[in-house]
Structures are given as structure tokens and as C-alpha cells.
Design a protein around this motif. Structure first.
Motif, PDB file in Angstrom:
ATOM      1  N   LEU A  37      -3.173  -4.293   4.629  1.00 19.12           N
ATOM      2  CA  LEU A  37      -2.009  -3.443   4.735  1.00 19.12           C
ATOM      3  C   LEU A  37      -1.703  -3.260   3.118  1.00 19.12           C
ATOM      4  O   LEU A  37      -1.479  -2.276   2.770  1.00 19.12           O
ATOM      5  N   MET A  38      -2.028  -4.361   2.067  1.00 22.69           N
ATOM      6  CA  MET A  38      -1.582  -4.307   0.763  1.00 22.69           C
ATOM      7  C   MET A  38      -2.552  -3.044   0.142  1.00 22.69           C
ATOM      8  O   MET A  38      -1.979  -2.281  -0.486  1.00 22.69           O
ATOM      9  N   GLN A  39      -3.798  -3.103   0.539  1.00 23.35           N
ATOM     10  CA  GLN A  39      -4.486  -2.205  -0.045  1.00 23.35           C
ATOM     11  C   GLN A  39      -4.475  -0.749   0.253  1.00 23.35           C
ATOM     12  O   GLN A  39      -4.425   0.217  -0.465  1.00 23.35           O
ATOM     13  N   SER A  40      -4.017  -0.619   1.559  1.00 25.72           N
ATOM     14  CA  SER A  40      -3.742   0.670   2.250  1.00 25.72           C
ATOM     15  C   SER A  40      -2.532   1.170   1.566  1.00 25.72           C
ATOM     16  O   SER A  40      -2.583   2.472   1.222  1.00 25.72           O
ATOM     17  N   VAL A  41      -1.500   0.329   1.277  1.00 26.13           N
ATOM     18  CA  VAL A  41      -0.390   0.850   0.878  1.00 26.13           C
ATOM     19  C   VAL A  41      -0.568   1.556  -0.653  1.00 26.13           C
ATOM     20  O   VAL A  41      -0.291   2.360  -1.065  1.00 26.13           O
ATOM     21  N   ALA A  42      -1.341   0.632  -1.494  1.00 27.68           N
ATOM     22  CA  ALA A  42      -1.609   0.944  -2.674  1.00 27.68           C
ATOM     23  C   ALA A  42      -2.548   2.048  -3.120  1.00 27.68           C
ATOM     24  O   ALA A  42      -2.410   2.698  -4.243  1.00 27.68           O
ATOM     25  N   GLU A  43      -3.416   2.387  -1.989  1.00 28.04           N
ATOM     26  CA  GLU A  43      -4.226   3.489  -2.230  1.00 28.04           C
ATOM     27  C   GLU A  43      -4.018   4.631  -1.510  1.00 28.04           C
ATOM     28  O   GLU A  43      -4.655   5.712  -1.465  1.00 28.04           O
ATOM     29  N   ALA A  44      -2.766   4.695  -0.993  1.00 23.13           N
ATOM     30  CA  ALA A  44      -2.377   5.746  -0.180  1.00 23.13           C
ATOM     31  C   ALA A  44      -2.166   7.176  -1.333  1.00 23.13           C
ATOM     32  O   ALA A  44      -1.711   6.660  -2.288  1.00 23.13           O
ATOM     33  N   PRO A  45      -2.505   8.057  -1.016  1.00 21.79           N
ATOM     34  CA  PRO A  45      -2.302   9.239  -1.917  1.00 21.79           C
ATOM     35  C   PRO A  45      -0.835   9.508  -2.392  1.00 21.79           C
ATOM     36  O   PRO A  45       0.165   9.142  -1.433  1.00 21.79           O
ATOM     37  N   ASP A  46      -0.564  10.002  -3.372  1.00 24.82           N
ATOM     38  CA  ASP A  46       0.608  10.088  -4.099  1.00 24.82           C
ATOM     39  C   ASP A  46       1.346  11.386  -3.182  1.00 24.82           C
ATOM     40  O   ASP A  46       0.751  12.016  -2.624  1.00 24.82           O
ATOM     41  N   GLY A  47       2.679  11.303  -3.073  1.00 28.62           N
ATOM     42  CA  GLY A  47       3.290  12.246  -2.650  1.00 28.62           C
ATOM     43  C   GLY A  47       3.871  12.181  -1.064  1.00 28.62           C
ATOM     44  O   GLY A  47       4.463  12.907  -0.548  1.00 28.62           O
ATOM     45  N   LEU A  48       3.129  11.078  -0.413  1.00 28.17           N
ATOM     46  CA  LEU A  48       3.602  10.670   0.773  1.00 28.17           C
ATOM     47  C   LEU A  48       4.865   9.827   0.954  1.00 28.17           C
ATOM     48  O   LEU A  48       5.040   9.220   0.034  1.00 28.17           O
ATOM     49  N   GLN A  49       5.744  10.220   2.025  1.00 25.98           N
ATOM     50  CA  GLN A  49       6.918   9.384   2.250  1.00 25.98           C
ATOM     51  C   GLN A  49       6.623   7.999   2.775  1.00 25.98           C
ATOM     52  O   GLN A  49       5.294   7.826   3.264  1.00 25.98           O
ATOM     53  N   PRO A  50       7.523   7.115   2.323  1.00 28.37           N
ATOM     54  CA  PRO A  50       7.237   5.744   2.745  1.00 28.37           C
ATOM     55  C   PRO A  50       6.681   5.554   4.376  1.00 28.37           C
ATOM     56  O   PRO A  50       5.747   4.853   4.415  1.00 28.37           O
ATOM     57  N   LEU A  51       7.386   6.204   5.154  1.00 27.17           N
ATOM     58  CA  LEU A  51       6.927   5.973   6.509  1.00 27.17           C
ATOM     59  C   LEU A  51       5.331   6.309   6.580  1.00 27.17           C
ATOM     60  O   LEU A  51       4.550   6.050   7.494  1.00 27.17           O
ATOM     61  N   GLU A  52       5.007   7.576   5.886  1.00 25.18           N
ATOM     62  CA  GLU A  52       3.698   7.965   6.050  1.00 25.18           C
ATOM     63  C   GLU A  52       2.636   7.092   5.415  1.00 25.18           C
ATOM     64  O   GLU A  52       1.626   6.908   5.925  1.00 25.18           O
ATOM     65  N   ILE A  53       3.114   6.622   4.580  1.00 23.75           N
ATOM     66  CA  ILE A  53       2.271   5.615   3.729  1.00 23.75           C
ATOM     67  C   ILE A  53       1.976   4.322   4.811  1.00 23.75           C
ATOM     68  O   ILE A  53       1.007   4.047   4.861  1.00 23.75           O
ATOM     69  N   LEU A  54       3.189   3.838   5.585  1.00 28.21           N
ATOM     70  CA  LEU A  54       2.996   2.840   6.450  1.00 28.21           C
ATOM     71  C   LEU A  54       2.152   3.181   7.481  1.00 28.21           C
ATOM     72  O   LEU A  54       1.565   2.488   8.078  1.00 28.21           O
ATOM     73  N   LEU A  55       2.404   4.113   8.053  1.00 26.72           N
ATOM     74  CA  LEU A  55       1.540   4.843   9.141  1.00 26.72           C
ATOM     75  C   LEU A  55      -0.120   4.504   8.780  1.00 26.72           C
ATOM     76  O   LEU A  55      -0.698   3.893   9.616  1.00 26.72           O
ATOM     77  N   ARG A  56      -0.225   5.238   7.628  1.00 26.91           N
ATOM     78  CA  ARG A  56      -1.517   4.879   7.172  1.00 26.91           C
ATOM     79  C   ARG A  56      -2.223   3.272   7.154  1.00 26.91           C
ATOM     80  O   ARG A  56      -3.373   2.938   7.599  1.00 26.91           O
ATOM     81  N   ALA A  57      -1.276   2.836   6.684  1.00 29.02           N
ATOM     82  CA  ALA A  57      -1.552   1.322   6.325  1.00 29.02           C
ATOM     83  C   ALA A  57      -1.724   0.510   7.796  1.00 29.02           C
ATOM     84  O   ALA A  57      -2.499  -0.438   7.979  1.00 29.02           O
ATOM     85  N   PHE A  58      -0.682   0.814   8.496  1.00 23.52           N
ATOM     86  CA  PHE A  58      -0.834   0.146  10.280  1.00 23.52           C
ATOM     87  C   PHE A  58      -2.003   0.710  10.828  1.00 23.52           C
ATOM     88  O   PHE A  58      -2.327  -0.077  11.624  1.00 23.52           O
ATOM     89  N   ARG A  59      -2.241   1.876  10.590  1.00 24.90           N
ATOM     90  CA  ARG A  59      -3.553   2.326  11.168  1.00 24.90           C
ATOM     91  C   ARG A  59      -5.027   1.244  10.865  1.00 24.90           C
ATOM     92  O   ARG A  59      -5.732   1.089  11.577  1.00 24.90           O
ATOM     93  N   GLU A  60      -4.989   1.053   9.327  1.00 25.08           N
ATOM     94  CA  GLU A  60      -5.722   0.085   9.057  1.00 25.08           C
ATOM     95  C   GLU A  60      -5.830  -1.253   9.813  1.00 25.08           C
ATOM     96  O   GLU A  60      -6.696  -1.863  10.186  1.00 25.08           O
ATOM     97  N   ALA A  61      -4.491  -1.803   9.830  1.00 26.69           N
ATOM     98  CA  ALA A  61      -4.240  -3.171  10.403  1.00 26.69           C
ATOM     99  C   ALA A  61      -4.544  -2.859  11.923  1.00 26.69           C
ATOM    100  O   ALA A  61      -5.367  -3.852  12.626  1.00 26.69           O
ATOM    101  N   GLY A  62      -4.457  -1.761  12.494  1.00 25.74           N
ATOM    102  CA  GLY A  62      -4.944  -1.516  13.840  1.00 25.74           C
ATOM    103  C   GLY A  62      -6.291  -1.574  14.131  1.00 25.74           C
ATOM    104  O   GLY A  62      -6.764  -2.214  15.278  1.00 25.74           O
ATOM    105  N   ARG A  63      -7.071  -1.036  13.255  1.00 26.50           N
ATOM    106  CA  ARG A  63      -8.562  -0.972  13.538  1.00 26.50           C
ATOM    107  C   ARG A  63      -9.041  -2.640  13.270  1.00 26.50           C
ATOM    108  O   ARG A  63      -9.928  -3.072  14.120  1.00 26.50           O
TER     109      ARG A  63
END
Length: 191
Positions: free
Chosen positions: A61-87
Motif C-alpha cells: 500500500l505505501m509503495q503504491s501510494v508513493a509511486e502513483a503518478p502526479d496529478g491523481l486525486q487522493p481517491l484515485e491514488i487509493l484505488l491504485r493502492a488497494f488494487r495492489e493489496a487486492g492482488r
């Protein structure tokens, strides 16, 4: 590492067969083919045996949030992070699914699950703050995102015909729709 996996599997089997409260660490160790001392080298107590993967989940989760592309809204960053957790959960589905069922039936495990979730949520909020999200919105986004993830995981257990990612996308879509509806209601106060 192999002993840890055997202990986790043995605990899960015994918790499902007998219940958490009726199972001892000695029984878990015996089922896993190790002694009780080995159990305690790997886990501090019989609750923690089902929560060992938290460190890997937190790191993902921490890595995914840190590596999310700039310009994303917080919920979009979290969706990416939780997709990683989901995997991670999907890769371990034979363990994840019965684990979640045992936790749902056991008050002591639900309590531990809530404490772990609170810790993970705070970690996610901190990761958002490090990206420049203000304190309160970071906390709110992390709690809201975790709630959506938790709902998606429950839906995935109930309906395994769809991937966890599909359930997660639906939960975040519902969250966006809820936010949009709230914004529309605020804009049209008399309706």
C-alpha cells in the motif's frame, strides 16, 4: 518459512473445525508437525497467526501510494493502492477466503482485525500526507478508501465469480456516485 506457512494453515483448519476459542497453540503446532516453541518463534499469539501478512500488505500500500503518478486525486491514488493489496489477497485466495470467514465469526479476531485496519489506514493517510495531501483530507480519504476496500473484499467472498478488482472498481464507482449525489444535493438545497 515453511514452518510458518504450515502453522498458518493448521491454525486456519483448526479454527474452522473447532472454533478459535477452543483451539490451543499446542494443537496448532502439533497439526503443523512442529513443537509449541516453534509456534512462538513465528507468532506472538494465536490471533496473530492469521494476520502475519499485514507487513507485506502495508508495504504494498505505501509503495503504491508513493509511486502513483502526479496529478491523481487522493481517491484515485487509493484505488491504485488497494488494487495492489487486492492482488495479494487474490494470489492467496485459498487462505484469504476462509481466513476472512473465521475472522467474521470470532470477536477476538474481529477486534484484532479492526486494530490492524486502523494501523493500515493511518499508514495510508501518512503516505497521502507525504504526497502533499492536507492532514484532514488525507485521513478522511484513507478511512473512506479502506471502507470501500473492506466492502469490496466482502463482496468478493460472497461473489467469487468476479475478481476482487471488479468488486473494488464497483465500490469506488459507488463512492464517486455518492460524492457526486452529495454535491448535487448541496447545489440544489430545496430538491
Amino acid at each position: 518459512m515453511e514452518a510458518r506457512r504450515r502453522l498458518q494453515q493448521a491454525a486456519l483448519e483448526l479454527y474452522r473445525e473447532r472454533g478459535f476459542d477452543q483451539t490451543t497453540t499446542a494443537e496448532i503446532a502439533a497439526r503443523a508437525g512442529v513443537n509449541e516453541r516453534t509456534f512462538f518463534r513465528h507468532f506472538p499469539d494465536k490471533r496473530e497467526v492469521l494476520f502475519h501478512g499485514e507487513a507485506a500488505l502495508r508495504a504494498a500500500l505505501m509503495q503504491s501510494v508513493a509511486e502513483a503518478p502526479d496529478g491523481l486525486q487522493p481517491l484515485e491514488i487509493l484505488l491504485r493502492a488497494f488494487r495492489e493489496a487486492g492482488r495479494i489477497l487474490e494470489e492467496n485466495r485459498p487462505f484469504s477466503e476462509p481466513r476472512l470467514e473465521v475472522i467474521a465469526k470470532t470477536p477476538a479476531l474481529r477486534e484484532r482485525d479492526l486494530a490492524k485496519a486502523a494501523s493500515l489506514t493511518e499508514g495510508v493517510a501518512d503516505a497521502l500526507r507525504q504526497r502533499g495531501v492536507a492532514d484532514r483530507p488525507a485521513g478522511l480519504a484513507a478511512h473512506t478508501g479502506w471502507a470501500a476496500f473492506h466492502q469490496a473484499a466482502g463482496a468478493w467472498i460472497d461473489d467469487p465469480s468476479q475478481s476482487l478488482d471488479a468488486h473494488l472498481s464497483r465500490a469506488f464507482d459507488d463512492l464517486r456516485a455518492l460524492l457526486t449525489t452529495a454535491s448535487l444535493m448541496k447545489a440544489c438545497p430545496g430538491s
